[in-house]
Design an enzyme around this catalytic site. Structure first.
Site, PDB file in Angstrom:
ATOM      1  N   CYS A 252       0.453   9.761  11.134  1.00  0.00           N
ATOM      2  CA  CYS A 252       1.758   9.691  11.803  1.00  0.00           C
ATOM      3  C   CYS A 252       1.980  11.040  12.502  1.00  0.00           C
ATOM      4  O   CYS A 252       1.778  12.099  11.893  1.00  0.00           O
ATOM      5  CB  CYS A 252       2.857   9.424  10.782  1.00  0.00           C
ATOM      6  SG  CYS A 252       2.584   7.904   9.864  1.00  0.00           S
TER       7      CYS A 252
ATOM      8  N   CYS B 230      11.013  15.441   3.571  1.00  0.00           N
ATOM      9  CA  CYS B 230      10.205  14.311   3.996  1.00  0.00           C
ATOM     10  C   CYS B 230       9.285  14.687   5.165  1.00  0.00           C
ATOM     11  O   CYS B 230       9.734  15.251   6.155  1.00  0.00           O
ATOM     12  CB  CYS B 230      11.161  13.210   4.421  1.00  0.00           C
ATOM     13  SG  CYS B 230      10.337  11.704   4.783  1.00  0.00           S
TER      14      CYS B 230
ATOM     15  N   SER C  16       8.127   2.070   6.530  1.00  0.00           N
ATOM     16  CA  SER C  16       8.343   3.242   7.362  1.00  0.00           C
ATOM     17  C   SER C  16       8.306   2.775   8.822  1.00  0.00           C
ATOM     18  O   SER C  16       7.250   2.654   9.413  1.00  0.00           O
ATOM     19  CB  SER C  16       7.205   4.218   7.041  1.00  0.00           C
ATOM     20  OG  SER C  16       7.533   5.499   7.379  1.00  0.00           O
ATOM     21  N   LEU C  17       9.470   2.484   9.376  1.00  0.00           N
ATOM     22  CA  LEU C  17       9.554   1.850  10.702  1.00  0.00           C
ATOM     23  C   LEU C  17       9.500   2.902  11.821  1.00  0.00           C
ATOM     24  O   LEU C  17       8.616   2.887  12.665  1.00  0.00           O
ATOM     25  CB  LEU C  17      10.850   1.024  10.782  1.00  0.00           C
ATOM     26  CG  LEU C  17      11.117   0.295  12.089  1.00  0.00           C
ATOM     27  CD1 LEU C  17      10.068  -0.765  12.359  1.00  0.00           C
ATOM     28  CD2 LEU C  17      12.522  -0.327  12.084  1.00  0.00           C
TER      29      LEU C  17
ATOM     30  N   CYS D 290       9.713  12.738  -6.106  1.00  0.00           N
ATOM     31  CA  CYS D 290       8.875  12.216  -5.029  1.00  0.00           C
ATOM     32  C   CYS D 290       7.414  12.467  -5.409  1.00  0.00           C
ATOM     33  O   CYS D 290       7.045  13.592  -5.738  1.00  0.00           O
ATOM     34  CB  CYS D 290       9.243  12.906  -3.715  1.00  0.00           C
ATOM     35  SG  CYS D 290       8.262  12.346  -2.315  1.00  0.00           S
TER      36      CYS D 290
ATOM     37  N   CYS E 245       4.242  14.026  11.012  1.00  0.00           N
ATOM     38  CA  CYS E 245       4.100  14.339   9.580  1.00  0.00           C
ATOM     39  C   CYS E 245       3.080  15.444   9.353  1.00  0.00           C
ATOM     40  O   CYS E 245       1.953  15.374   9.848  1.00  0.00           O
ATOM     41  CB  CYS E 245       3.670  13.066   8.851  1.00  0.00           C
ATOM     42  SG  CYS E 245       3.236  13.345   7.135  1.00  0.00           S
TER      43      CYS E 245
ATOM     44  N   GLU F 183       1.021  17.299  -4.272  1.00  0.00           N
ATOM     45  CA  GLU F 183       2.387  17.806  -4.353  1.00  0.00           C
ATOM     46  C   GLU F 183       3.343  16.768  -4.907  1.00  0.00           C
ATOM     47  O   GLU F 183       3.195  15.571  -4.667  1.00  0.00           O
ATOM     48  CB  GLU F 183       2.881  18.196  -2.958  1.00  0.00           C
ATOM     49  CG  GLU F 183       2.088  19.329  -2.372  1.00  0.00           C
ATOM     50  CD  GLU F 183       2.844  20.080  -1.295  1.00  0.00           C
ATOM     51  OE1 GLU F 183       3.676  19.478  -0.620  1.00  0.00           O
ATOM     52  OE2 GLU F 183       2.599  21.278  -1.164  1.00  0.00           O
TER      53      GLU F 183
ATOM     54  N   CYS G 106      -3.768  12.522   3.930  1.00  0.00           N
ATOM     55  CA  CYS G 106      -3.496  11.146   4.364  1.00  0.00           C
ATOM     56  C   CYS G 106      -4.288  10.852   5.627  1.00  0.00           C
ATOM     57  O   CYS G 106      -4.471  11.725   6.479  1.00  0.00           O
ATOM     58  CB  CYS G 106      -2.003  10.966   4.637  1.00  0.00           C
ATOM     59  SG  CYS G 106      -1.572   9.253   5.009  1.00  0.00           S
TER      60      CYS G 106
HETATM   61  S1  SF4 Z   1       4.211   9.764   6.985  1.00  0.00           S
HETATM   62 FE1  SF4 Z   1       3.172   9.008   5.130  1.00  0.00          FE
HETATM   63  S2  SF4 Z   1       1.661   7.527   5.925  1.00  0.00           S
HETATM   64 FE2  SF4 Z   1       2.301   8.772   7.689  1.00  0.00          FE
HETATM   65  S3  SF4 Z   1       0.769  10.460   7.774  1.00  0.00           S
HETATM   66 FE3  SF4 Z   1       2.523  11.201   6.560  1.00  0.00          FE
HETATM   67  S4  SF4 Z   1       1.919  10.782   4.421  1.00  0.00           S
HETATM   68 FE4  SF4 Z   1       0.603   9.502   5.744  1.00  0.00          FE
END
Ligand code: SF4
Length: 395
Positions: free
Chosen positions: A155, A378, A257-258, A144, A158, A115, A151
């Site tokens: 996280c 995001c 990415s904190l 983006c 996400c 994407e 991935c």
């Molecule tokens: S935020 Fe980024 S690094 Fe974390 S799972 Fe999603 S795509 Fe992967």
């Protein structure tokens, strides 16, 4: 021979189907020139092919009119194709954001889609990237870009993580998303200004070599500036250390990415923190030589009741100040997704969080949610086809 073995037998070691050459798109001028020499042509023909693919967005060898007809025929007869990644589905948001499924010609049975997202006015993420930015200068289109299909980082907030890692994208597949979107919007590098953020699907620093090869293609072949690019990492320390060695003329801005004020909470929302805790990540970031007035960005997703409290803001301010790095914080109110139980914080909490950071002397900017209604914002990228229900097509 089983069906699976049969399918594997179709692939050579590079994953290509025998007889189908790798796409020309993804090769740089040097490799294109070497290819021309191999087939008995002058090496400068390679530059003509590069110009056609990366600057004029030509997708068919037959349309590269700077090449002689006989050379075009020779290339196509030998099985070469341009192979620019193509937009197969487009979803348009009420706010003008567009999300694309991109498919990759020539990748044969490995052809999963990735994407990319087009934000006509950006999302404010680049505001304050350098200390003297014109505060309205970021209001330009932003693309983006994905670096992997799915991935592995997991996280917890996400949607992409739900896919798991399907595969790494090649350099051509990463750079090709950009060219496909530039072409769709008739953007010309040099005439129009556009920002790139490597914040789509995947962790770029877990596909480091392909990611940086894509950046070099975009800088050296397509003519884009690395100062208009930002790469975000979840904190892959070996990747940050390699990134620190890159030449400034091809090194994008770095964002970390904190997403949490301390290791305890961060390990809950980002399990990768157990491997590389905050202090280890910050140590690695210190090795990245910054350009004059450049800042490190700390991305911070606000999860309602989990990371959005005033005491968290004060802790983040202390943490960022202690790094001693020129830095800024980008705040993102969490974008909801099916199957994830976090909540989006109310706008008052987001404003209070930002005010506390600014009051503590930390530059803090709010990234606007773009394209939430089409799962383009995001943390929402998981190749959703049905935007009414959020159901996706996996794998
Ligand atoms: S935020 Fe980024 S690094 Fe974390 S799972 Fe999603 S795509 Fe992967």
């Amino acid at each position: 021979m089983s069906r699976k073995t049969n399918q594997l037998a179709l692939l050579d070691a590079s994953g290509q189907v025998p007889g189908c050459k790798e796409p020309l798109f993804g090769l740089n001028s040097e490799r294109l020139s070497a290819l021309m020499e191999e087939i008995g042509e002058p090496s400068w023909r390679g530059n003509q092919i590069s110009e056609a693919m990366y600057n004029q967005y030509i997708k068919e060898i037959s349309e590269i009119t700077t090449l002689s007809k006989s050379l075009r025929k020779k290339l196509t007869t030998a099985g070469w194709q341009v192979g620019t990644p193509a937009i197969s589905n487009a979803f348009k948001s009420q706010d003008g954001t567009e999300r694309y499924l991109i498919e990759f010609p020539g990748s044969g049975p490995r052809a999963e889609t990735a994407e990319a997202v087009w934000m006509p006015e950006g999302d404010g993420g680049e505001a304050g990237d350098t200390a003297n930015d014109d505060p309205t200068d970021w209001r330009r289109a932003t693309i983006c870009v994905s670096s992997q299909v799915g991935c592995a980082v997991n996280c917890q907030f996400c949607l992409t993580a739900k896919l798991g890692l399907q595969r790494n994208l090649t350099a051509g597949e990463i750079a090709g998303q950009v060219v496909a979107v530039l072409d769709r919007h008739q953007v010309r590098v040099g005439r129009d200004r556009v920002n790139l953020v490597f914040m789509g699907m995947g962790e770029p620093f877990l596909n480091y070599d392909n990611f940086m090869a894509a950046v070099r293609l975009l800088v050296r072949e397509a003519g884009m500036s690395p100062r208009r690019m930002t790469v975000s990492t979840s904190g892959i320390v070996p990747g940050i250390e390699k990134f620190a060695q890159e030449a400034p003329d091809v090194r994008p801005h770095l964002a970390i990415s904190l997403n949490a004020p301390n290791d305890r909470i961060r390990a809950e929302v980002m399990p990768i923190n157990r491997k590389w805790p905050i202090a280890t990540v910050i140590d690695a970031v210190r090795s990245v030589p910054l350009r004059p007035r450049e800042r490190i960005t700390f991305e911070y997703v606000l999860l309602g009741g989990v990371t959005d409290r005033p005491e968290h803001a004060r802790e983040v301010a202390r943490l960022v100040r202690r790094t001693g790095l020129p830095s800024k914080v980008n705040l993102i109110a969490w974008n909801p997704g099916p199957g994830i139980t976090y909540t989006t914080p109310p706008s008052e909490s987001v404003a209070e969080f930002q005010n506390i950071l600014v009051g503590e002397g930390i530059p803090a900017f709010l990234r606007q949610p773009r394209g939430r209604d089409i799962f383009a914002a995001c943390g929402q990228l998981k190749r959703t086809i049905d935007t009414d229900t959020g159901s996706g097509r996996f794998g």
